[in-house]
Design a protein around this motif. Structure first.
Motif, PDB file in Angstrom:
ATOM      1  N   ASN A 319       0.814  -1.208   0.000  1.00 44.57           N
ATOM      2  CA  ASN A 319       0.000   0.000   0.000  1.00 44.57           C
ATOM      3  C   ASN A 319       0.854   1.266   0.000  1.00 44.57           C
ATOM      4  O   ASN A 319       0.481   2.274  -0.619  1.00 44.57           O
ATOM      5  CB  ASN A 319      -0.939   0.006   1.203  1.00 44.57           C
ATOM      6  CG  ASN A 319      -2.221  -0.760   0.932  1.00 44.57           C
ATOM      7  OD1 ASN A 319      -2.632  -0.917  -0.209  1.00 44.57           O
ATOM      8  ND2 ASN A 319      -2.851  -1.247   1.977  1.00 44.57           N
ATOM      9  N   THR A 373      -9.654   2.208  -5.621  1.00 42.80           N
ATOM     10  CA  THR A 373      -8.207   2.183  -5.395  1.00 42.80           C
ATOM     11  C   THR A 373      -7.496   3.251  -6.209  1.00 42.80           C
ATOM     12  O   THR A 373      -6.275   3.331  -6.163  1.00 42.80           O
ATOM     13  CB  THR A 373      -7.636   0.803  -5.773  1.00 42.80           C
ATOM     14  OG1 THR A 373      -7.926   0.551  -7.145  1.00 42.80           O
ATOM     15  CG2 THR A 373      -8.253  -0.278  -4.919  1.00 42.80           C
ATOM     16  N   ARG A 382      -6.606   3.561   1.249  1.00 45.45           N
ATOM     17  CA  ARG A 382      -5.431   2.703   1.423  1.00 45.45           C
ATOM     18  C   ARG A 382      -4.713   3.030   2.732  1.00 45.45           C
ATOM     19  O   ARG A 382      -4.290   2.135   3.472  1.00 45.45           O
ATOM     20  CB  ARG A 382      -4.467   2.875   0.253  1.00 45.45           C
ATOM     21  CG  ARG A 382      -4.889   2.162  -1.017  1.00 45.45           C
ATOM     22  CD  ARG A 382      -3.772   2.179  -2.040  1.00 45.45           C
ATOM     23  NE  ARG A 382      -4.137   1.457  -3.238  1.00 45.45           N
ATOM     24  CZ  ARG A 382      -4.043   0.138  -3.379  1.00 45.45           C
ATOM     25  NH1 ARG A 382      -3.607  -0.588  -2.372  1.00 45.45           N
ATOM     26  NH2 ARG A 382      -4.383  -0.437  -4.510  1.00 45.45           N
TER      27      ARG A 382
END
Length: 415
Positions: A319, A373, A382
């Motif tokens: 991430n 995302t 995230r």
């Protein structure tokens, strides 16, 4: 005298019994040892079955669609059993199913074609073929059907055992696929209550998104890229048939455009699936990413990556890479900045990411976290899914460019 004879007879009987027992024991041991040593020669089909099950599970690990399962089941069943025209199909009515491989309509009846699927997991067969019901719910049923290869019309014991095991695996996979779809649907409906979701659920969402990215990158590599390279090879072959320089020049230009598209696709695949993180380490992977950004960006990038950066949480490691990747993409596409600064460092109890640019900043409307995302909203998700906190500051007054400042902190959890 008689007692002595009785004792001798008893001793002889005991010796004979011990001899028989030891002989049987040695024979059984020798047979087991020989069977083990020669198992590949004695039972080649059984070895193929075991290898097939292992191969099936390995192939299904990265897959998440029923159509993928359909192709893999077709390949394994037709390879190991005396059958053909195997397909995974959705049962739409009592006498009709639709193949998940080519979307063809298949008519099912007990008299003239495949037997009608019955109870879940049970094998139904007739002189034409077989069917197994793998899943059944309110909306649809999924069955595996196939046609016998003549003259075979039934399975032997080893084939039945292998097939039953494969069916059990397939049932588990289908159930998990449906549950994953239901979970995604429920979570997408809970977008407004995102802050109330446990962090573990948020992490699971981003793991699923990474899995989808990996699947997409595999599809691009195995289909689109290979098709483009095949076109380039066809053009090479076609050039040898022409003597006209203008035609050869046109073919060369087309070939170069195709290869440029391949390079672009490979770059996209590289960004979708940064598996090199686990090989190179996060620090080196970030440096490579920023090096590529410097080659493509119109702004001047000033970056500092801590040489001692070590992230032992795989989710946080990926991430963090994605966050930097998204910040750079946002800077190149939207910021209109001339100067961009990025710092990633490791402190005693936390990881720190600082980002600054002198671009147009953000709009006055606040950015809401999202399950997506992509973009800054996905970036917030995230960060929060891995226990981090993010602060965004921007000043955008009239036509003056004041830029964007982002500070992200992830606590270091002691193992």
């Amino acid at each position: 005298m008689l007692p002595d004879l009785a004792v001798k007879g008893l001793l002889s009987l005991i010796r004979v019994g011990l001899f028989i027992f030891m002989s049987v024991l040695i024979f059984c041991y020798a047979k087991e040892y020989i069977d083990y040593r020669l198992r590949k020669q004695l039972y080649p089909k059984r070895q193929d079955f075991q290898a097939s099950l292992n191969r099936f599970m390995q192939w299904m690990k990265p897959q998440y669609k029923l159509s993928d399962l359909a192709f893999i089941l077709k390949r394994e069943v037709e390879n190991c059993l005396p059958v053909e025209e195997v397909t995974l199909a959705k049962v739409e009515s009592e006498r009709q199913t639709v193949s998940l491989i080519d979307n063809k309509v298949i008519h099912v009846s007990d008299d003239h074609s495949w037997p009608k699927p019955d109870h879940i997991g049970s094998l139904r067969s007739n002189t034409f073929g077989f069917s197994v019901l793998l899943s059944q719910n309110k909306n649809e049923c999924v069955a595996l059907i196939g046609k016998w290869k003549k003259p075979r019309r039934q399975l032997n014991i080893d084939e039945k055992i292998w097939f039953e095991t494969l069916i059990n695996y397939a049932q588990i996979i289908i159930e998990n696929l449906y549950r994953a779809e239901e979970l995604v649907g429920l979570l997408s409906q809970s977008e407004e209550r995102r802050d109330t979701l446990p962090q573990t659920v948020q992490r699971a969402l981003f793991r699923m998104s990474e899995r989808e990215r990996k699947q997409l990158s595999n599809d691009l590599h195995d289909t689109t890229v290979q098709d483009q390279l095949a076109l380039a090879r066809e053009i090479d072959a076609e050039k040898t048939r022409w003597s006209d320089l203008s035609v050869i020049g046109l073919l060369n230009r087309i070939r170069e455009r195709i290869l440029n598209n391949v390079d672009t696709l490979r770059q996209v695949i590289h960004e979708l699936r940064p598996e090199f993180i686990h090989q190179m380490g996060l620090g080196e992977s970030l440096k490579e990413l920023l090096h590529q950004v410097k080659q493509r960006a119109s702004f001047s990038l000033h970056a500092y990556i801590d040489q001692d950066l070590r992230v032992y949480d795989s989710d946080l490691e990926l991430n963090l890479y994605r966050v930097v990747q998204e910040l750079m993409n946002n800077a190149m596409k939207h910021s209109q900045a001339n100067q961009v600064t990025l710092i990633v460092s490791q402190k005693s109890d936390h990881y720190l990411l600082l980002y600054d640019d002198d671009g147009i900043g953000l709009k006055k409307n606040p950015i809401s976290p999202s399950f997506g995302t992509m973009g800054l909203s996905g970036l917030i998700g995230r960060v929060e899914s891995t226990g981090g906190t993010i602060t965004m500051d921007t000043i955008n007054e009239d036509h003056f460019k004041k830029g964007l400042h982002i500070e992200i902190i992830w606590p270091i959890r002691q193992s």
